[in-house]
Design an enzyme around this catalytic site. Structure first.
Site, PDB file in Angstrom:
ATOM      1  N   TRP A   9       0.822  -1.224   0.000  1.00 53.78           N
ATOM      2  CA  TRP A   9       0.000   0.000   0.000  1.00 53.78           C
ATOM      3  C   TRP A   9       0.851   1.266   0.000  1.00 53.78           C
ATOM      4  CZ3 TRP A   9      -4.440  -0.973   4.143  1.00 53.78           C
ATOM      5  CH2 TRP A   9      -5.267  -2.009   3.672  1.00 53.78           C
ATOM      6  N   LYS A  10       2.146   1.100   0.249  1.00 53.26           N
ATOM      7  CA  LYS A  10       3.042   2.258   0.337  1.00 53.26           C
ATOM      8  C   LYS A  10       2.475   3.269   1.345  1.00 53.26           C
ATOM      9  CE  LYS A  10       4.892   1.219  -4.193  1.00 53.26           C
ATOM     10  NZ  LYS A  10       5.462   1.678  -5.443  1.00 53.26           N
ATOM     11  N   HIS A  95      13.090  -2.535  -0.954  1.00 55.07           N
ATOM     12  CA  HIS A  95      12.252  -1.962  -2.010  1.00 55.07           C
ATOM     13  C   HIS A  95      13.020  -0.812  -2.672  1.00 55.07           C
ATOM     14  CE1 HIS A  95       9.074   0.171  -4.090  1.00 55.07           C
ATOM     15  NE2 HIS A  95       8.401  -0.973  -4.058  1.00 55.07           N
ATOM     16  N   GLY A 171       5.587   2.518 -10.813  1.00 55.60           N
ATOM     17  CA  GLY A 171       4.883   3.795 -10.919  1.00 55.60           C
ATOM     18  C   GLY A 171       4.868   4.321 -12.350  1.00 55.60           C
ATOM     19  N   SER A 210       3.828  -1.559 -12.086  1.00 56.47           N
ATOM     20  CA  SER A 210       2.696  -1.189 -12.959  1.00 56.47           C
ATOM     21  C   SER A 210       1.777  -2.360 -13.316  1.00 56.47           C
ATOM     22  CB  SER A 210       3.203  -0.492 -14.226  1.00 56.47           C
ATOM     23  OG  SER A 210       3.870   0.693 -13.866  1.00 56.47           O
ATOM     24  N   GLY A 231       1.688  -2.151  -6.264  1.00 54.69           N
ATOM     25  CA  GLY A 231       1.623  -0.883  -5.551  1.00 54.69           C
ATOM     26  C   GLY A 231       0.279  -0.203  -5.752  1.00 54.69           C
TER      27      GLY A 231
HETATM   28  P1  13P Z   1       3.212   0.164  -8.848  1.00 58.22           P
HETATM   29  O1  13P Z   1       2.385  -1.095  -8.905  1.00 58.22           O
HETATM   30  O2  13P Z   1       2.464   1.348  -8.324  1.00 58.22           O
HETATM   31  O3  13P Z   1       3.935   0.431 -10.152  1.00 58.22           O
HETATM   32  O4  13P Z   1       4.349  -0.099  -7.755  1.00 58.22           O
HETATM   33  C1  13P Z   1       5.067  -1.267  -7.828  1.00 58.22           C
HETATM   34  C2  13P Z   1       5.776  -1.456  -6.556  1.00 58.22           C
HETATM   35  O5  13P Z   1       6.720  -0.755  -6.248  1.00 58.22           O
HETATM   36  C3  13P Z   1       5.293  -2.493  -5.640  1.00 58.22           C
HETATM   37  O6  13P Z   1       6.171  -2.688  -4.585  1.00 58.22           O
END
Ligand code: 13P
Length: 250
Positions: A9-10, A95, A171, A210, A231
């Site tokens: 979820w960051k 990460h 991202g 992504s 993410g």
């Molecule tokens: P996204 O899925 O937002 O590109 O992020 C990938 C990620 O860093 C998962 O740890």
């Protein structure tokens, strides 16, 4: 095929209430997907209340980072042991976003060892910033793997999960091509067998960067991966529901 979905979820969402709603949607979708194992890595602040409010067995919890020292004067950090005591069974380590803030290969080595010593499953992230014409990125990935696995006892090698996340696909607008992931999975496997013997055949390799409901199935089918580290799409109720639904019968 059984697949593993790790929801990173960051730094989302902004309130505990929203986190509870997101957990609810993720749990609901997971319960309807027998073949998908889901691990949620929320912001650490939400771990205890989310864990306490969850009665099921299907979903497991993790942290997005933790310190290798157990306790002490490390302002702003949480330790692996604190994470475990709060209900985390998994820890994302190295990460790209943490590495960009200064985390080194040496740190990941210590963190993987600390996690294993507490029976936490380490999810070691590796991935290059960019690709050159001469395969320099392969040397870079090999070094990240070598460091991460240096202190892993042979009997514990297969407990480690490796998540390949090329920085240029995190991202971003598009994920990596699944055929390229297939090649990378072969390289990672070969490198791990060289470093850690045949035990490395049991290491699960994931892809991240992504991923959403539109490209997840192709990545699992053609990318030679055991699952996905997600993410943005994991932090939105509709997206995660669609994503779990999409991969449930891969
Ligand atoms: P996204 O899925 O937002 O590109 O992020 C990938 C990620 O860093 C998962 O740890």
């Amino acid at each position: 095929m059984k697949s593993l979905l790790i929801a990173n979820w960051k730094m989302n969402p902004l309130t505990l209430h929203e986190a509870q709603k997101l957990l609810e949607s993720t749990v609901k979708a997971s319960n309807a997907a027998r073949e998908v194992s889901v691990i949620i890595a929320p912001p650490a602040l939400y771990l205890i209340p989310l864990r306490a409010g969850y009665r099921g067995k299907k979903v497991a919890f993790g942290v997005q980072n933790a310190h290798f020292e157990n306790t002490g004067s490390f302002t702003g950090e949480i330790s692996m042991e604190e994470a475990r005591n709060a209900g985390a069974s998994h820890a994302i380590i190295g990460h790209a976003e943490r590495r960009a803030m200064g985390e080194s290969n040496e740190d990941t080595r210590k963190k993987v060892a600390a996690a294993l010593s507490l029976n936490i499953v380490p999810i070691l992230c590796v991935g290059e910033k960019a690709r050159g014409y001469e395969g320099e990125h392969l040397i870079f990935i090999k070094e990240q793997l070598r460091a991460g696995f240096s202190d892993v006892a042979p009997g514990k090698v297969a407990r480690v999960i490796v998540a390949y996340e090329p920085i240029w696909a995190i991202g971003a607008e598009e994920a990596m091509n699944p055929r390229d992931m297939h090649e990378m999975a072969i390289f990672i496997r070969k490198t791990l067998v060289e470093l850690c013997s045949e035990k490395a055949m049991g290491v699960r390799i994931l892809y991240g960067g992504s991923i959403d409901e539109g490209n997840a199935v192709a990545m699992i089918r053609q990318g030679d991966v055991a699952g996905l580290l997600v993410g943005r799409a994991s932090a939105r109720k509709e997206k995660i529901t669609q994503l779990i639904r999409a991969i449930k019968e891969v």
